[in-house]
Design an enzyme around this catalytic site. Structure first.
Site, mmCIF file in Angstrom:
data_model
loop_
_atom_site.group_PDB
_atom_site.id
_atom_site.type_symbol
_atom_site.label_atom_id
_atom_site.label_comp_id
_atom_site.label_asym_id
_atom_site.label_seq_id
_atom_site.Cartn_x
_atom_site.Cartn_y
_atom_site.Cartn_z
ATOM 1 N N HIS A 54 0.792 -1.131 0.082
ATOM 2 C CA HIS A 54 0.123 -0.120 -0.121
ATOM 3 C C HIS A 54 0.730 1.384 -0.080
ATOM 4 C CE1 HIS A 54 -3.473 2.364 0.292
ATOM 5 N NE2 HIS A 54 -4.302 1.654 1.028
ATOM 6 N N TYR B 159 -15.035 5.993 8.067
ATOM 7 C CA TYR B 159 -14.033 6.258 7.233
ATOM 8 C C TYR B 159 -14.365 5.730 6.001
ATOM 9 C CZ TYR B 159 -9.223 6.666 5.274
ATOM 10 O OH TYR B 159 -8.098 6.935 4.423
ATOM 11 N N THR C 70 -4.733 10.448 -0.552
ATOM 12 C CA THR C 70 -6.351 10.408 -0.241
ATOM 13 C C THR C 70 -6.554 11.309 0.879
ATOM 14 O OG1 THR C 70 -5.497 8.689 1.510
ATOM 15 C CG2 THR C 70 -6.204 7.922 -0.881
#
Length: 797
Positions: free
Chosen positions: A487, A603, A616
């Site tokens: 990630h 979230y 993000t």
């Protein structure tokens, strides 16, 4: 040893008669072709650098400007208003140049300066136009005059842009005002706190805003002036790279194959096409031939910086150091982790039955054909050799805690054969696992098989993936494939773009013959894949076992449920005049309220790629409006009241999402203020409490149809199930969803078995029922769901 001999370009022996020199023609040819390929790539990068550097103009426009200036001078007109004459006066005196030639040279220099000035002006205009985001907040048919002027962005966008053409014109991410962020934060927690708790938080927020906040904001604005993006580097370092817990489950995510179609059941053949498709994508990426991603339905470009580290990249744990100015973790020593990227790699690392192989993907400077890759992989599948001691479960080091892996890497893999083999894996284009299991939607219980498929892609056996690689491709025995992605280097939409391209290219461009094998011929002279060698000591094997135990406990605790919702899709939701994403988010909150009897901090990931190097932002989906709707629905209020509150909640969610996209979010700003406070060595009770709040419901929508290589309407069976991730909180849910076409939505739900209050299947049933109840509220004349769907929901509940 055959591979080692082939790698030697020359050998020499000193004898009494002199030096006996032996040259390997094959090795020298490979060196020459490799160098030639490298120089070709450098020239392509240079050419693309020039094209991107002058965008939105083109290099040929320089010639147009020069000819135009010379033409006006020929007509005895001076477009430079005397500047050409001034330039001519300062030219070095040369006897070989006539006065006319000097005038031409001066005109060319003036034209070049004018050309650069026009490029700079166009780029500044484009940057200003891309900085305007109010168009997102205006209703259709009610465009303001400012937005009408903004529509000129099409004129300044240029034609046929390369992948990175817009990078220099993208605006920097703005730093919101502290008072605006604090106000939005307090609004977001209002429905989640009691009156006393809210008053306490409001007091802390007011104190922070009037004192420390302004000081921290000053440093943050200074960084925003200097850096390309004031968030992204800190986000990558402190959220991803400095974490000490396993990245398997906690950070990595996965992508699935087609749901209903398996193009071939032959494992090596599916791998051959898949790996070749990855090479095709990398070739387009290196040549910048991929079209820049845009906001759907517009010409507004998205930042492409994350694409740069897609291939030849790995995350490496570093040595611990006690000297670091940041007190983020409040520990005496901080491990330094990095994301390493190499310019090129002509091979992939392959894992099969506990053995590691190096598979070259090029021969004589050309990429291997799908049939040749299939043949090479079949050689690996047929190789009967056993793994060396400690080799089989070596990958568990990347699945366990990070500090033991960092220490083991330094102690056992920094020298000799282990270092060479580890370098081979880390520098590979990507990692490939030939899995002996069969996965996919199959058998008498397809729902359970999808759950097993998801868990396999998320963690596998905890040692048969290399979780540090930018991504690992998994090829199952029955021809199904999947992907596990690290990630830190990029977010899911970037990987999803790559994955869509690979799936579509495999089935619709490359294809298979009647026997299910890849198309093409095989070069019989290809060298066999090279087996990597290891010398793993008993002490290292003990560390591998400890890391595997940690990883296995984490994997066993994951509770996963994947399902496709086919009662209706975004087509029906749009007919009800509501945003599909807002609809799903409200359904997730309604389902959570029914499951747990309470609201929670929610979230939702939103991109900030409208800005340079943006990543993000968080959309705090649980709002006053969404809670009011759910309370009214569950409290038995009238249909009209509930319908009105639902629409208000939907509009609020869209507004929150747009604010997050345009740099006016809450959490990244507060995160960066917190990092600054730690660098300054000051404590903020407000920031400390904000960043310690758990996200019990973490959600994300996976984008689809970014590539558009095939028509999903005409090929409805070629739909992917999307992908998912592990739970963020020990007592919460992780939910990933994809909106597939007009009539289908896929959900991936994760939680932990160790929490008695959560169940992925139960929550999945609540989601199904919430989706139906909301549609019945908006469109009461819609048909009832099928008995099969109803029975599945009752079973989950």
């Amino acid at each position: 040893m055959a591979e080692a001999h082939q790698a030697v370009a020359f050998q020499f022996t000193v004898t009494p008669e002199g030096i006996d020199l032996q040259l390997s023609h094959q090795a020298l040819t490979e060196i020459y072709l490799s160098g030639l390929r490298s120089w070709k790539k450098k020239l392509i990068r240079l050419k693309n650098g020039v094209i991107t550097g002058v965008y939105p103009a083109s290099p040929s426009s320089w010639l147009f400007v020069v000819i135009a200036i010379l033409a006006t001078m020929y007509m005895r007109s001076d477009p430079s208003m005397g500047l050409i004459a001034k330039i001519q006066e300062h030219l070095p005196v040369s006897q070989s140049l006539s006065a006319q030639c000097q005038t031409v040279v001066s005109a060319v220099l003036f034209s070049t300066l004018l050309w650069f000035s026009l490029i700079f002006t166009m780029r500044m205009c484009l940057k200003q136009l891309l900085s305007y985001h109010r168009w997102m907040f205006e209703q259709r048919g009610k465009m303001s005059n400012t937005t009408k002027v903004w529509a000129l962005v099409r004129i300044f966008s240029g034609r046929q842009p390369l992948l990175y053409s817009y990078q220099g014109s993208l605006p920097n991410q703005p730093v919101p005002a502290v008072k605006d962020t604090v106000k939005r934060y307090l609004e977001s927690v209002r429905p989640l706190t009691t009156p006393d708790e809210f008053e306490r938080m409001a007091s802390l927020a007011t104190q922070f805003e009037s004192s420390l906040g302004n000081r921290l904001q000053w440093y943050l604005k200074l960084k925003a002036l200097w850096a390309s993006n004031y968030v992204s580097d800190w986000w990558e370092e402190y959220i991803y790279l400095r974490g000490r817990s396993p990245i398997m489950v906690n950070s990595n995510y996965y992508g699935m194959d087609f749901l209903y179609v398996t193009p071939t059941p032959i494992q090596a053949a599916r791998a051959g096409n898949t790996l070749h498709a990855f090479l095709m994508y990398r070739r387009k990426l290196n040549r910048e031939e991929l079209k820049p991603s845009r906001v759907p339905g517009t010409v507004i470009p998205l930042c492409a910086a994350q694409c740069e580290r897609m291939f030849n990249t790995t995350r490496t744990p570093g040595e611990e150091t006690g000297k670091h100015t940041c007190r983020w973790f409040l520990m005496s020593s901080v491990p330094c982790y990095t994301v390493q990227h190499w310019q090129d790699s002509d091979y992939v690392a392959v894992y099969h039955r506990g053995r590691y192989f190096r598979l070259r993907m090029y021969s004589s400077s050309r990429p291997l054909s799908p049939r040749e890759i299939e043949s090479q992989l079949q050689r690996i599948l047929d190789d009967p050799s056993p793994p060396s001691p400690g080799e089989e479960k070596l990958g568990a080091l990347t699945a366990g805690d990070r500090i033991p892996w960092a220490k083991a890497r330094k102690e056992y893999f920094s020298l000799g054969v282990n270092k060479r083999s580890l370098d081979c894996i880390e520098k590979a284009a990507f990692f490939v696992t030939l899995d002996d299991d069969e996965q996919g939607m199959m058998g008498e219980d397809p729902a359970a098989s999808l759950d097993r498929y998801a868990k396999s892609l998320l963690h596998g056996k905890c040692y048969d993936r290399w979780f540090d690689k930018s991504f690992s491709v998994v090829i199952y025995k029955n021809g199904k494939i999947g992907l596990n992605a690290e990630h830190s280097w990029a977010d899911a939409p970037v990987v999803a773009h790559l994955w869509e391209y690979v799936l579509a290219t495999d089935s619709f461009q490359l294809g298979y013959n009647e026997e299910g094998h890849c198309k093409g011929e095989v070069d019989a002279s290809l060298p066999r894949p090279q087996r990597l060698s290891w010398d793993i000591t008993p002490e290292c094997q003990e560390q591998i076992s400890q890391s595997l135990a940690v990883a296995q406990a984490l994997a066993d605790d994951v509770d996963f449920h994947v399902f496709s919702f086919r009662d209706f899709g975004k087509g029906m939701i749009k007919k009800c005049r509501i945003s599909p994403d807002a609809y799903i988010q409200l359904a997730l909150q309604l389902a959570y309220y029914r499951d747990r009897g309470m609201f929670c901090l929610t979230y939702e990931a939103s991109m900030t790629r409208l800005f340079r190097e943006g990543r993000t932002e968080t959309v705090r989906s649980c709002s006053n409006e969404s809670c009011a709707f759910i309370k009214a629905l569950e409290g038995g209020e009238g249909v009209e009241v509930c319908r009105r509150l639902l629409r208000q909640a939907s509009e609020k969610h869209q507004n929150l999402y747009k604010h997050a996209m345009t740099g006016a979010g809450i959490d990244r700003h507060l995160f960066c203020l917190y990092v600054v406070s730690k660098y300054l060595g000051v404590d903020s009770p407000f920031l400390k409490e904000v960043l310690s709040e758990p996200w019990h419901l973490s959600t994300s929508q996976t984008p689809v149809q970014q590539v558009e290589l095939f028509d999903m309407v005409n090929h409805p069976e070629y739909v992917s199930c999307g992908g998912g991730f592990g739970p963020v909180a020990d007592d919460g849910y992780g939910v990933s969803y994809t909106i597939m076409g007009e009539n289908m939505m896929n959900f991936h739900i994760s939680c932990k078995h160790s929490c008695s209050q959560t169940s992925s299947h139960k929550y999945g049933g609540q989601i199904r029922q919430a989706l139906r109840d909301m549609l019945q509220l908006l469109c009461p004349d819609q048909r009832e769901p099928s008995r099969t769907d109803q029975s599945q929901t009752k079973k989950d509940l």
